[in-house]
Design a protein around this motif. Structure first.
Motif, PDB file in Angstrom:
ATOM      1  N   SER A  60       0.838  -1.202   0.000  1.00  0.00           N
ATOM      2  CA  SER A  60       0.000   0.000   0.000  1.00  0.00           C
ATOM      3  C   SER A  60       0.872   1.251   0.000  1.00  0.00           C
ATOM      4  O   SER A  60       1.940   1.273   0.608  1.00  0.00           O
ATOM      5  CB  SER A  60      -0.895   0.038   1.241  1.00  0.00           C
ATOM      6  OG  SER A  60      -1.717  -1.086   1.308  1.00  0.00           O
ATOM      7  N   GLU A  61       0.389   2.296  -0.653  1.00  0.00           N
ATOM      8  CA  GLU A  61       1.120   3.561  -0.709  1.00  0.00           C
ATOM      9  C   GLU A  61       0.316   4.647  -0.005  1.00  0.00           C
ATOM     10  O   GLU A  61      -0.900   4.735  -0.170  1.00  0.00           O
ATOM     11  CB  GLU A  61       1.368   3.958  -2.157  1.00  0.00           C
ATOM     12  CG  GLU A  61       2.298   5.132  -2.300  1.00  0.00           C
ATOM     13  CD  GLU A  61       2.690   5.388  -3.746  1.00  0.00           C
ATOM     14  OE1 GLU A  61       2.553   6.533  -4.185  1.00  0.00           O
ATOM     15  OE2 GLU A  61       3.121   4.432  -4.418  1.00  0.00           O
ATOM     16  N   LEU A  62       1.012   5.461   0.789  1.00  0.00           N
ATOM     17  CA  LEU A  62       0.383   6.548   1.530  1.00  0.00           C
ATOM     18  C   LEU A  62       1.202   7.817   1.357  1.00  0.00           C
ATOM     19  O   LEU A  62       2.389   7.765   1.063  1.00  0.00           O
ATOM     20  CB  LEU A  62       0.312   6.224   3.033  1.00  0.00           C
ATOM     21  CG  LEU A  62      -0.594   5.073   3.444  1.00  0.00           C
ATOM     22  CD1 LEU A  62       0.141   3.769   3.425  1.00  0.00           C
ATOM     23  CD2 LEU A  62      -1.148   5.337   4.813  1.00  0.00           C
ATOM     24  N   ARG A  63       0.538   8.946   1.583  1.00  0.00           N
ATOM     25  CA  ARG A  63       1.200  10.252   1.602  1.00  0.00           C
ATOM     26  C   ARG A  63       0.752  10.988   2.853  1.00  0.00           C
ATOM     27  O   ARG A  63      -0.441  11.017   3.150  1.00  0.00           O
ATOM     28  CB  ARG A  63       0.846  11.071   0.361  1.00  0.00           C
ATOM     29  CG  ARG A  63       1.399  10.487  -0.921  1.00  0.00           C
ATOM     30  CD  ARG A  63       0.938  11.246  -2.154  1.00  0.00           C
ATOM     31  NE  ARG A  63       1.537  12.583  -2.182  1.00  0.00           N
ATOM     32  CZ  ARG A  63       0.840  13.731  -2.282  1.00  0.00           C
ATOM     33  NH1 ARG A  63      -0.473  13.718  -2.344  1.00  0.00           N
ATOM     34  NH2 ARG A  63       1.461  14.890  -2.326  1.00  0.00           N
ATOM     35  N   GLU A  64       1.732  11.556   3.577  1.00  0.00           N
ATOM     36  CA  GLU A  64       1.440  12.325   4.773  1.00  0.00           C
ATOM     37  C   GLU A  64       2.214  13.632   4.714  1.00  0.00           C
ATOM     38  O   GLU A  64       3.306  13.688   4.148  1.00  0.00           O
ATOM     39  CB  GLU A  64       1.852  11.554   6.040  1.00  0.00           C
ATOM     40  CG  GLU A  64       1.043  10.307   6.252  1.00  0.00           C
ATOM     41  CD  GLU A  64       1.496   9.488   7.443  1.00  0.00           C
ATOM     42  OE1 GLU A  64       0.661   8.744   7.969  1.00  0.00           O
ATOM     43  OE2 GLU A  64       2.681   9.578   7.836  1.00  0.00           O
ATOM     44  N   GLN A  65       1.642  14.657   5.324  1.00  0.00           N
ATOM     45  CA  GLN A  65       2.260  15.983   5.311  1.00  0.00           C
ATOM     46  C   GLN A  65       2.571  16.427   6.738  1.00  0.00           C
ATOM     47  O   GLN A  65       1.730  16.321   7.633  1.00  0.00           O
ATOM     48  CB  GLN A  65       1.341  17.000   4.648  1.00  0.00           C
ATOM     49  CG  GLN A  65       1.971  18.374   4.511  1.00  0.00           C
ATOM     50  CD  GLN A  65       1.105  19.302   3.685  1.00  0.00           C
ATOM     51  OE1 GLN A  65      -0.126  19.242   3.730  1.00  0.00           O
ATOM     52  NE2 GLN A  65       1.745  20.168   2.932  1.00  0.00           N
ATOM     53  N   LEU A  66       3.787  16.946   6.923  1.00  0.00           N
ATOM     54  CA  LEU A  66       4.209  17.471   8.212  1.00  0.00           C
ATOM     55  C   LEU A  66       3.546  18.827   8.444  1.00  0.00           C
ATOM     56  O   LEU A  66       3.696  19.745   7.640  1.00  0.00           O
ATOM     57  CB  LEU A  66       5.735  17.620   8.236  1.00  0.00           C
ATOM     58  CG  LEU A  66       6.364  18.060   9.551  1.00  0.00           C
ATOM     59  CD1 LEU A  66       6.126  17.026  10.647  1.00  0.00           C
ATOM     60  CD2 LEU A  66       7.869  18.278   9.349  1.00  0.00           C
ATOM     61  N   LEU A  67       2.804  18.938   9.533  1.00  0.00           N
ATOM     62  CA  LEU A  67       2.066  20.170   9.829  1.00  0.00           C
ATOM     63  C   LEU A  67       2.790  21.049  10.841  1.00  0.00           C
ATOM     64  O   LEU A  67       2.775  22.278  10.722  1.00  0.00           O
ATOM     65  CB  LEU A  67       0.672  19.836  10.366  1.00  0.00           C
ATOM     66  CG  LEU A  67      -0.228  19.022   9.440  1.00  0.00           C
ATOM     67  CD1 LEU A  67      -1.514  18.635  10.154  1.00  0.00           C
ATOM     68  CD2 LEU A  67      -0.518  19.807   8.166  1.00  0.00           C
ATOM     69  N   PHE A  76       5.539  16.829  17.063  1.00  0.00           N
ATOM     70  CA  PHE A  76       5.197  17.139  15.678  1.00  0.00           C
ATOM     71  C   PHE A  76       3.792  16.633  15.392  1.00  0.00           C
ATOM     72  O   PHE A  76       3.262  15.786  16.100  1.00  0.00           O
ATOM     73  CB  PHE A  76       6.220  16.567  14.677  1.00  0.00           C
ATOM     74  CG  PHE A  76       6.305  15.071  14.613  1.00  0.00           C
ATOM     75  CD1 PHE A  76       5.524  14.342  13.725  1.00  0.00           C
ATOM     76  CD2 PHE A  76       7.202  14.384  15.416  1.00  0.00           C
ATOM     77  CE1 PHE A  76       5.622  12.965  13.650  1.00  0.00           C
ATOM     78  CE2 PHE A  76       7.311  13.006  15.357  1.00  0.00           C
ATOM     79  CZ  PHE A  76       6.521  12.291  14.466  1.00  0.00           C
ATOM     80  N   SER A  77       3.202  17.194  14.349  1.00  0.00           N
ATOM     81  CA  SER A  77       1.892  16.723  13.903  1.00  0.00           C
ATOM     82  C   SER A  77       1.932  16.568  12.395  1.00  0.00           C
ATOM     83  O   SER A  77       2.737  17.189  11.706  1.00  0.00           O
ATOM     84  CB  SER A  77       0.779  17.673  14.340  1.00  0.00           C
ATOM     85  OG  SER A  77       1.001  18.962  13.850  1.00  0.00           O
ATOM     86  N   TYR A  78       1.054  15.712  11.907  1.00  0.00           N
ATOM     87  CA  TYR A  78       0.996  15.431  10.481  1.00  0.00           C
ATOM     88  C   TYR A  78      -0.420  15.017  10.101  1.00  0.00           C
ATOM     89  O   TYR A  78      -1.221  14.651  10.965  1.00  0.00           O
ATOM     90  CB  TYR A  78       2.013  14.341  10.096  1.00  0.00           C
ATOM     91  CG  TYR A  78       1.778  13.010  10.775  1.00  0.00           C
ATOM     92  CD1 TYR A  78       1.045  11.993  10.152  1.00  0.00           C
ATOM     93  CD2 TYR A  78       2.282  12.754  12.047  1.00  0.00           C
ATOM     94  CE1 TYR A  78       0.830  10.779  10.774  1.00  0.00           C
ATOM     95  CE2 TYR A  78       2.071  11.539  12.672  1.00  0.00           C
ATOM     96  CZ  TYR A  78       1.354  10.557  12.031  1.00  0.00           C
ATOM     97  OH  TYR A  78       1.131   9.350  12.647  1.00  0.00           O
ATOM     98  N   CYS A  79      -0.691  15.074   8.815  1.00  0.00           N
ATOM     99  CA  CYS A  79      -1.999  14.645   8.321  1.00  0.00           C
ATOM    100  C   CYS A  79      -1.821  13.674   7.169  1.00  0.00           C
ATOM    101  O   CYS A  79      -0.785  13.671   6.499  1.00  0.00           O
ATOM    102  CB  CYS A  79      -2.853  15.841   7.900  1.00  0.00           C
ATOM    103  SG  CYS A  79      -2.232  16.716   6.458  1.00  0.00           S
ATOM    104  N   LEU A  80      -2.825  12.872   6.944  1.00  0.00           N
ATOM    105  CA  LEU A  80      -2.855  11.956   5.804  1.00  0.00           C
ATOM    106  C   LEU A  80      -3.395  12.699   4.590  1.00  0.00           C
ATOM    107  O   LEU A  80      -4.433  13.361   4.676  1.00  0.00           O
ATOM    108  CB  LEU A  80      -3.772  10.775   6.099  1.00  0.00           C
ATOM    109  CG  LEU A  80      -3.140   9.540   6.701  1.00  0.00           C
ATOM    110  CD1 LEU A  80      -4.224   8.590   7.198  1.00  0.00           C
ATOM    111  CD2 LEU A  80      -2.233   8.846   5.719  1.00  0.00           C
ATOM    112  N   LEU A  81      -2.696  12.592   3.493  1.00  0.00           N
ATOM    113  CA  LEU A  81      -3.173  13.174   2.240  1.00  0.00           C
ATOM    114  C   LEU A  81      -3.799  12.107   1.351  1.00  0.00           C
ATOM    115  O   LEU A  81      -4.796  12.363   0.683  1.00  0.00           O
ATOM    116  CB  LEU A  81      -2.016  13.848   1.495  1.00  0.00           C
ATOM    117  CG  LEU A  81      -1.322  14.998   2.217  1.00  0.00           C
ATOM    118  CD1 LEU A  81      -0.121  15.475   1.403  1.00  0.00           C
ATOM    119  CD2 LEU A  81      -2.286  16.136   2.475  1.00  0.00           C
TER     120      LEU A  81
END
Length: 152
Positions: A60-67, A76-81
């Motif tokens: 599986s492929e995922l993308r997350e962004q550092l917030l 730190f916090s991040y979200c799923l794109l």
């Protein structure tokens, strides 16, 4: 909305744990579910807005962004794109706090997300066990192995 909060205490100094977790692109080095990871567009992994694209061991492929990223607060916090799992509006927060009695680390990992009705319990268990608890266990094992190596 599903909310998850997991925490643990690691028998290691907080600076040592932060050195591992701070690298937003380093989770493929310690998390058993992550096969490979890279920061998009050649950006630094500690820059707010950095996007990591990673592949899990199941393909599986995922993308997350550092917030957010704070060395002062060791958080730190991040979200799923993008994710193949229906975790909508997913935002997570990682925070470390020194435990001064024994030079240990308190690690808190939390998130909130929306999901289709009826799948809340399933996805809470998936994130809580296969992501958060698996991450705690992997870091604990890595730090224990490093301590044993240093001792002997």
């Amino acid at each position: 909305m599903v909310k998850i909060l997991r925490s643990t205490v690691l028998d290691a100094p907080v600076d040592m744990v932060w050195a591992v977790l701070r690298d937003f692109n380093g989770h493929d080095q310690w998390h058993p579910a992550v096969r490979s990871s890279q920061i998009e567009r050649g950006r630094d992994g500690d820059r707010i807005g950095a996007v990591r694209r990673f592949i899990l061991t199941d393909g599986s492929e995922l993308r997350e962004q550092l917030l957010t990223l704070s060395d002062l607060e060791m958080s730190f916090s991040y979200c799923l794109l993008e994710t193949p799992v229906p975790l909508f509006n997913y935002v997570a927060h990682v925070r470390l706090i020194p435990v001064t009695d024994g030079d240990a680390t308190f690690w808190e990992w939390s998130c909130r997300f929306d999901t289709p009705k009826g799948r809340e319990a399933e996805l809470e268990a998936l994130v809580g066990a296969q992501i958060y608890q698996a991450g705690f266990d992997a870091i604990r094992a890595q730090l224990n192995a490093e301590a044993e190596h240093a001792d002997g």
